[in-house]
Scaffold this motif. Sequence first.
Motif, short mmCIF file in Angstrom:
data_model
loop_
_atom_site.label_atom_id
_atom_site.label_comp_id
_atom_site.label_asym_id
_atom_site.label_seq_id
_atom_site.Cartn_x
_atom_site.Cartn_y
_atom_site.Cartn_z
N THR A 63 0.87 -1.18 0.00
CA THR A 63 0.00 0.00 0.00
C THR A 63 0.91 1.23 0.00
O THR A 63 2.13 1.11 -0.05
CB THR A 63 -0.90 0.00 1.25
N ALA A 64 0.33 2.40 0.09
CA ALA A 64 1.10 3.64 0.07
C ALA A 64 2.10 3.69 1.23
O ALA A 64 1.82 3.23 2.34
CB ALA A 64 0.16 4.84 0.15
N ALA A 65 3.26 4.25 0.96
CA ALA A 65 4.29 4.40 1.99
C ALA A 65 3.82 5.39 3.05
O ALA A 65 3.13 6.36 2.74
CB ALA A 65 5.59 4.90 1.36
N ARG A 66 4.21 5.16 4.29
CA ARG A 66 3.84 6.06 5.38
C ARG A 66 4.82 7.21 5.52
O ARG A 66 4.45 8.31 5.87
CB ARG A 66 3.72 5.30 6.68
N GLN A 67 6.10 6.92 5.27
CA GLN A 67 7.10 7.98 5.33
C GLN A 67 8.42 7.50 4.74
O GLN A 67 8.66 6.30 4.63
CB GLN A 67 7.32 8.52 6.74
N ALA A 68 9.24 8.47 4.36
CA ALA A 68 10.58 8.18 3.86
C ALA A 68 11.55 9.04 4.66
O ALA A 68 11.27 10.20 4.95
CB ALA A 68 10.69 8.52 2.38
N LEU A 69 12.66 8.47 5.00
CA LEU A 69 13.67 9.16 5.79
C LEU A 69 14.98 9.12 5.02
O LEU A 69 15.44 8.05 4.63
CB LEU A 69 13.82 8.44 7.13
N ILE A 70 15.56 10.29 4.79
CA ILE A 70 16.81 10.39 4.04
C ILE A 70 17.83 11.06 4.95
O ILE A 70 17.59 12.16 5.46
CB ILE A 70 16.62 11.22 2.76
N GLU A 71 18.97 10.40 5.15
CA GLU A 71 20.02 10.93 6.02
C GLU A 71 21.19 11.44 5.18
O GLU A 71 21.72 10.71 4.34
CB GLU A 71 20.52 9.85 6.96
N PHE A 72 21.57 12.67 5.45
CA PHE A 72 22.77 13.26 4.89
C PHE A 72 23.75 13.50 6.03
O PHE A 72 23.41 13.26 7.19
CB PHE A 72 22.44 14.59 4.19
N ALA A 73 24.94 13.96 5.73
CA ALA A 73 25.93 14.20 6.78
C ALA A 73 25.43 15.24 7.80
O ALA A 73 25.59 15.06 9.00
CB ALA A 73 27.25 14.66 6.17
N ASP A 74 24.82 16.31 7.31
CA ASP A 74 24.42 17.40 8.20
C ASP A 74 22.92 17.58 8.36
O ASP A 74 22.48 18.43 9.13
CB ASP A 74 25.02 18.72 7.70
N HIS A 75 22.13 16.82 7.61
CA HIS A 75 20.67 16.98 7.67
C HIS A 75 19.96 15.63 7.56
O HIS A 75 20.48 14.69 6.99
CB HIS A 75 20.17 17.88 6.53
N VAL A 76 18.75 15.62 8.07
CA VAL A 76 17.83 14.51 7.92
C VAL A 76 16.57 15.08 7.28
O VAL A 76 16.09 16.14 7.69
CB VAL A 76 17.47 13.89 9.28
#
Length: 119
Positions: A63-76
């Motif tokens: 079903t549809a995704a609830r959330q996506a999390l992307i991690e960078f060195a200085d930001h999320v």
Amino acid sequence: MAVGEVLQQLRAEYGCDLAALVGVDGLLIEAATAEGLDAESVAANAVSGLLMMEALGRELQETAARQALIEFADHVVLVAPLGGDVALVLVASGESNLGRLRLAVRRIRPRLEAEVAAL
């Protein structure tokens, strides 16, 4: 509580640089942002990932995704679809507590979905 107040509350309580509601077309609906951050550009780019999330979900027969999390060195960056072609975009420092951010979205989601439905 109005949408802008809810976004300000998210920013204040969870230390986000950006809390925004964005249409899936990339247009900014409402935002609470730190000075110096281009909310429109960040939100538009973040929400473009929703297309990838939808395609991946179809491939996995989900079903549809609830959330996506992307991690960078200085930001999320956290992107959570809210229904009605609107998504919540949060940007926080790279040292933020990811579990706390995810919990914040889970808690605030019903209120934001109700606000979005009223738009």
